[in-house]
Design a protein around this motif. Structure first.
Motif, PDB file in Angstrom:
ATOM      1  N   ALA A 210       0.918  -1.413  -0.081  1.00 51.61           N
ATOM      2  CA  ALA A 210      -0.459  -0.089  -0.038  1.00 51.61           C
ATOM      3  C   ALA A 210       0.778   1.439   0.338  1.00 51.61           C
ATOM      4  O   ALA A 210       0.750   2.230  -0.377  1.00 51.61           O
ATOM      5  N   ALA A 211       2.097   1.477   0.773  1.00 51.74           N
ATOM      6  CA  ALA A 211       2.516   2.469   1.332  1.00 51.74           C
ATOM      7  C   ALA A 211       3.673   2.613  -0.594  1.00 51.74           C
ATOM      8  O   ALA A 211       4.019   3.652  -0.632  1.00 51.74           O
ATOM      9  N   THR A 220       3.573   9.852  -0.436  1.00 48.19           N
ATOM     10  CA  THR A 220       4.761  10.204   0.340  1.00 48.19           C
ATOM     11  C   THR A 220       5.155   8.971   0.905  1.00 48.19           C
ATOM     12  O   THR A 220       6.045   8.316   1.714  1.00 48.19           O
ATOM     13  N   GLY A 221       3.871   7.529   0.924  1.00 53.46           N
ATOM     14  CA  GLY A 221       3.973   6.382   1.373  1.00 53.46           C
ATOM     15  C   GLY A 221       4.288   6.359   2.695  1.00 53.46           C
ATOM     16  O   GLY A 221       4.117   5.484   3.323  1.00 53.46           O
ATOM     17  N   GLY A 222       3.854   7.378   3.201  1.00 54.15           N
ATOM     18  CA  GLY A 222       2.635   7.716   5.199  1.00 54.15           C
ATOM     19  C   GLY A 222       4.598   8.054   5.792  1.00 54.15           C
ATOM     20  O   GLY A 222       3.886   8.005   6.986  1.00 54.15           O
ATOM     21  N   PHE A 223       5.665   8.643   4.642  1.00 63.35           N
ATOM     22  CA  PHE A 223       6.158   9.039   5.425  1.00 63.35           C
ATOM     23  C   PHE A 223       6.971  10.279   5.747  1.00 63.35           C
ATOM     24  O   PHE A 223       6.047  10.482   4.634  1.00 63.35           O
ATOM     25  N   MET A 256      11.696  -3.568  -0.359  1.00 59.09           N
ATOM     26  CA  MET A 256      12.384  -2.111  -0.321  1.00 59.09           C
ATOM     27  C   MET A 256      12.027  -1.759   1.378  1.00 59.09           C
ATOM     28  O   MET A 256      11.025  -2.228   1.686  1.00 59.09           O
ATOM     29  N   PHE A 257      12.635  -0.748   1.195  1.00 61.75           N
ATOM     30  CA  PHE A 257      13.310  -0.307   2.735  1.00 61.75           C
ATOM     31  C   PHE A 257      13.446   1.271   2.629  1.00 61.75           C
ATOM     32  O   PHE A 257      14.186   1.818   1.568  1.00 61.75           O
ATOM     33  N   VAL A 258      12.302   2.563   3.290  1.00 65.50           N
ATOM     34  CA  VAL A 258      13.062   3.518   3.119  1.00 65.50           C
ATOM     35  C   VAL A 258      13.463   4.343   5.171  1.00 65.50           C
ATOM     36  O   VAL A 258      13.063   3.337   5.517  1.00 65.50           O
ATOM     37  N   LEU A 259      14.752   4.935   4.660  1.00 70.76           N
ATOM     38  CA  LEU A 259      15.533   4.901   5.465  1.00 70.76           C
ATOM     39  C   LEU A 259      14.908   6.279   6.155  1.00 70.76           C
ATOM     40  O   LEU A 259      15.047   7.252   6.099  1.00 70.76           O
ATOM     41  N   VAL A 260      14.519   6.215   7.505  1.00 68.72           N
ATOM     42  CA  VAL A 260      14.346   6.495   7.813  1.00 68.72           C
ATOM     43  C   VAL A 260      15.511   7.389   9.702  1.00 68.72           C
ATOM     44  O   VAL A 260      14.989   6.467  10.469  1.00 68.72           O
ATOM     45  N   ARG A 261      15.397   8.222   9.317  1.00 69.27           N
ATOM     46  CA  ARG A 261      16.297   9.232  10.839  1.00 69.27           C
ATOM     47  C   ARG A 261      15.847   8.660  12.386  1.00 69.27           C
ATOM     48  O   ARG A 261      14.921   9.801  12.359  1.00 69.27           O
ATOM     49  N   LYS A 262      16.911   8.755  13.272  1.00 65.44           N
ATOM     50  CA  LYS A 262      16.137   8.587  13.909  1.00 65.44           C
ATOM     51  C   LYS A 262      16.107   9.873  14.909  1.00 65.44           C
ATOM     52  O   LYS A 262      15.185   9.714  15.987  1.00 65.44           O
ATOM     53  N   GLU A 263      17.592  10.494  14.465  1.00 66.33           N
ATOM     54  CA  GLU A 263      16.833  11.912  15.671  1.00 66.33           C
ATOM     55  C   GLU A 263      15.600  12.420  15.142  1.00 66.33           C
ATOM     56  O   GLU A 263      14.833  13.648  16.553  1.00 66.33           O
TER      57      GLU A 263
END
Length: 367
Positions: A210-211, A220-223, A256-263
């Motif tokens: 879905a994303a 945005t794919g929810g991001f 596939m993976f989206v890279l999400v910054r922790k900070e």
């Protein structure tokens, strides 16, 4: 998938089951289950409160040790009131839980986020409402849930299942509750929340179909993305993920993976496989970063973490032997990324023509 969908599923369930509230729920089994209709209804309420507890309590290693006691629910209507109440609690928790929160769930990767718990709750409510309705003899046409809910559950929890043209029938088939022409009966099944891989300063968050569809269509794919994202390569890759899903060949852990910054919780790029390993156990990887995130080592960390996951997978199952990547000869930063991740150059002239325009790299996980 969020609180609104949980509420919608519970409202659907209540509307269906209240038409049979005066029936004998303890004396008949729920559909193909071994539970009685009463036990199944209690199970729905228990799941809803358990999911709310996991998210609210931020449980990370096991279930929060509490449960509800419905011994005083003398009537079927009382149990439905508990379902209504626990559904409202989960709806509120999902709406107020930050996107990055993950809590324990045993399958398949030992956790789920708010969207995962919402999707599992919707699935539990819809499917067990069907079971109870079947057990008390309601006509099948009386408890068909909204199409959008079925599509959402399939895309998020059953990414390995070809969706087809009838979402509700497909969901029933995928959970062993029905038959579909041209598909073998399902006797064992599990749903699949997206895989998350920790990578130092970032988290690799698996992209469900879905994303992927939303990303491919310009969303945005929810991001939440940093300025300039997502880039075109991410959208192209997402489109390929959704095409594989529609064809029934998507394997979520090889997606596939989206890279999400922790900070700050912002997405900075994407990384993924081009499909499941081939017959020789080789799988190709590709990646890209939003321009504003380049030069900070994010992709080196991400590719290293992805390679680590693949190496562990190789030890456990043996279905992957090496990772493969091609890099443009003019792209020296990307060449540095694969080299730092342990890849070795295996071709100086990869691509079409007499002299290829790319280098090829390989990381052997085992001999």
């Amino acid at each position: 998938m969020g609180g609104e969908q949980v509420q919608q599923a519970v409202e659907h369930s209540l509307a269906v089951l209240r038409t049979a509230v005066d029936g004998d729920w303890e004396g008949v089994k729920a559909g193909r289950l071994e539970w009685s209709c009463r036990e199944t209804a209690e199970h729905v309420a228990s799941d809803l409160i358990a999911y709310a507890g996991q998210l609210a309590g931020r449980a990370t290693t096991t279930w929060v040790p509490f449960e509800i006691d419905m011994a005083e629910c003398e009537r079927n209507a009382d149990v439905l009131h508990v379902i209504e109440t626990t559904g409202a609690l989960l709806t509120a928790v999902v709406r107020t839980t930050p996107r990055e929160v993950r809590a324990f769930h045993p399958y398949p990767f030992r956790w789920a986020d708010r969207e995962g718990f919402a999707a599992m709750a919707v699935a539990e409510v819809l499917l067990h409402t069907h079971d109870i309705a079947e057990g008390v003899g309601l006509p099948s046409s009386s408890h068909v849930p909204p199409v959008a809910l079925c599509e959402s559950v399939l895309a998020r929890l059953f990414p390995h299942v070809r969706p087809g043209d009838a979402p509700w029938a497909t969901l029933l088939w995928a959970t062993g509750r029905g038959d579909l022409p041209g598909r073998a009966p399902v006797t064992e099944w599990r749903w699949s929340n997206p895989l998350h891989i920790d990578a130092g300063r970032i988290v690799l968050q698996g992209v469900h179909p879905a994303a992927a569809a939303d990303l491919a269509e310009g969303g945005t794919g929810g991001f939440e993305w940093i300025a300039g994202g997502p880039v075109e390569g991410t959208r192209i890759g997402a489109g390929l993920v959704f095409q594989a899903y529609e064809a029934g060949v998507h394997r979520p852990e090889w997606g596939m993976f989206v890279l999400v910054r922790k900070e700050d919780g912002l997405a900075v790029g994407a990384l993924g496989y081009h499909g499941a390993p081939d017959e020789e156990g080789r799988v190709e990887v590709g990646y890209d970063l939003v321009e504003g995130a380049r030069g900070r080592g994010y992709m080196t960390e991400a590719l290293g973490a992805l390679a680590g996951w693949a190496r562990e997978r190789s030890r456990e199952r043996g279905d992957v032997r090496s990772l493969f990547a091609v890099v443009d000869k003019a792209n020296s930063p990307s060449q540095g990324v694969v080299s730092r991740a342990g890849f070795e150059k295996v071709s100086e002239d990869w691509g079409d023509g007499e002299h290829g325009e790319q280098f090829a790299y390989e990381l052997r996980l085992r001999v």
